[in-house]
Design a protein around this motif. Sequence first.
Motif, PDB file in Angstrom:
ATOM      1  N   CYS A 105      -2.135   1.297  -5.952  1.00  0.00           N
ATOM      2  CA  CYS A 105      -2.429   0.819  -4.601  1.00  0.00           C
ATOM      3  C   CYS A 105      -2.139   1.949  -3.622  1.00  0.00           C
ATOM      4  N   ASP A 106      -3.084   2.884  -3.492  1.00  0.00           N
ATOM      5  CA  ASP A 106      -2.832   4.098  -2.738  1.00  0.00           C
ATOM      6  C   ASP A 106      -2.593   3.874  -1.256  1.00  0.00           C
ATOM      7  N   LEU A 108      -1.039   1.358   0.163  1.00  0.00           N
ATOM      8  CA  LEU A 108       0.361   0.957   0.287  1.00  0.00           C
ATOM      9  C   LEU A 108       1.283   2.144   0.033  1.00  0.00           C
ATOM     10  N   LEU A 109       1.011   2.921  -1.013  1.00  0.00           N
ATOM     11  CA  LEU A 109       1.853   4.070  -1.331  1.00  0.00           C
ATOM     12  C   LEU A 109       1.847   5.083  -0.192  1.00  0.00           C
ATOM     13  N   GLN A 110       0.670   5.326   0.363  1.00  0.00           N
ATOM     14  CA  GLN A 110       0.572   6.292   1.453  1.00  0.00           C
ATOM     15  C   GLN A 110       1.428   5.868   2.638  1.00  0.00           C
ATOM     16  N   LYS A 111       1.402   4.561   2.951  1.00  0.00           N
ATOM     17  CA  LYS A 111       2.190   4.064   4.073  1.00  0.00           C
ATOM     18  C   LYS A 111       3.675   4.227   3.808  1.00  0.00           C
ATOM     19  N   LEU A 112       4.130   3.859   2.610  1.00  0.00           N
ATOM     20  CA  LEU A 112       5.551   3.948   2.306  1.00  0.00           C
ATOM     21  C   LEU A 112       6.018   5.397   2.229  1.00  0.00           C
ATOM     22  N   PRO A 130      -2.027  10.481  -7.200  1.00  0.00           N
ATOM     23  CA  PRO A 130      -1.782  11.903  -6.869  1.00  0.00           C
ATOM     24  C   PRO A 130      -0.901  12.066  -5.648  1.00  0.00           C
ATOM     25  N   LEU A 131      -0.684  10.976  -4.888  1.00  0.00           N
ATOM     26  CA  LEU A 131       0.194  11.060  -3.717  1.00  0.00           C
ATOM     27  C   LEU A 131       1.614  11.468  -4.113  1.00  0.00           C
TER      28      LEU A 131
END
Length: 357
Positions: A105-106, A108-112, A130-131
């Motif tokens: 879930c990119d 969501l991951l990007q936000k966190l 890759p984040l």
Amino acid sequence: MSEKVLSIVPRGYLPALTGGLEICAMETIEFFIEQGYQGAVAAKCPPTFWATVKSRIARRFKGPFSLTHKVKNHQVYTDFWHPNALSVLINKLNPAFLVCHVSMCDDLLQKLIDINYPTLFYIHSREISPLFGTLPHNHRFVFACESSFIKAQFQQVSNAPIDVIRPILPPEKFQISTSGDAILVINPHPKKGGRLIAEIARLIPHRSFLIVGGWANTQQDQEVIGVEQALEKLPNVQREAHVDDMRTVFSRAHCLLMPCVVAEAYGRTAAEALIAGIPVVASDQGALPETVGDGGIIVGIDAPVARWIEQLENLFNDSDFYRTLSQRAIATSQQDVRQATYIQQQLLDHAKYLSGK
């Protein structure tokens, strides 16, 4: 006042959605509560039209994550999902740290990652974002995953250290005194090998199959419907809904069949079956060989159906072989790294680091 932990689930949550990730999230937050923390979960609302409408209306008049319900000892905050709104909930609860259960879930991951709040990222997916290779300087994160297979995937995109923390599986929830004569399958979804399962059951009509559960949010999928229709035609197949107490199905099982066609991140059901002394016949995909260990038989996913049938028949026709494999299953389940006390200490160590203790 005790410190708080906020667990973030990237999709629906119990009781509407029941899968390995959701159960692991529940067990993890309940453990922290037992240790004196206050626990809560943030998740998507149930994946239905009316639940989404209700969530949108609640958001408009009461703000994001305003719908709540209780699961065991923790509060669940649901929303139709807007990762940006997590900041609102985080500011409201002010947790000591977050536990984000990761499943592809990119957004969501990007936000966190951008928020850079103290977070334990607990990875349940075979596909690693890759984040994780572009983390902010002086980030406040720790990482965990369910298997060495996932750890290797993670290390391909990030140099950050990562622990293997297996799900907490209390033995008393899975141990049985007697077993049955059925070939047990949990969730016959096509990704779990549903078509192969139906073919095996068709070719050995003298064996009973107990097929339990499935993902409710995929019931309208045409592939799922095709598998279910094929199973429905077979007189040696008993189809049952999801159960909370696995002992009720393990006590009727002779072995567990898991011919997954996608790479499993762990294979929770296999680990549970080992505790019950139920041998597992599984594919070679993902972490399954690692999870099954000496407690079962691994078959190549490209092997002919006759190979699967041969291995299953051996478990019925060779009592000495079956007894040995059952004993090995229990021994595998008793490895130190699979014990609840070991896993709980891993979680506590990360919690102390994230909360600055």
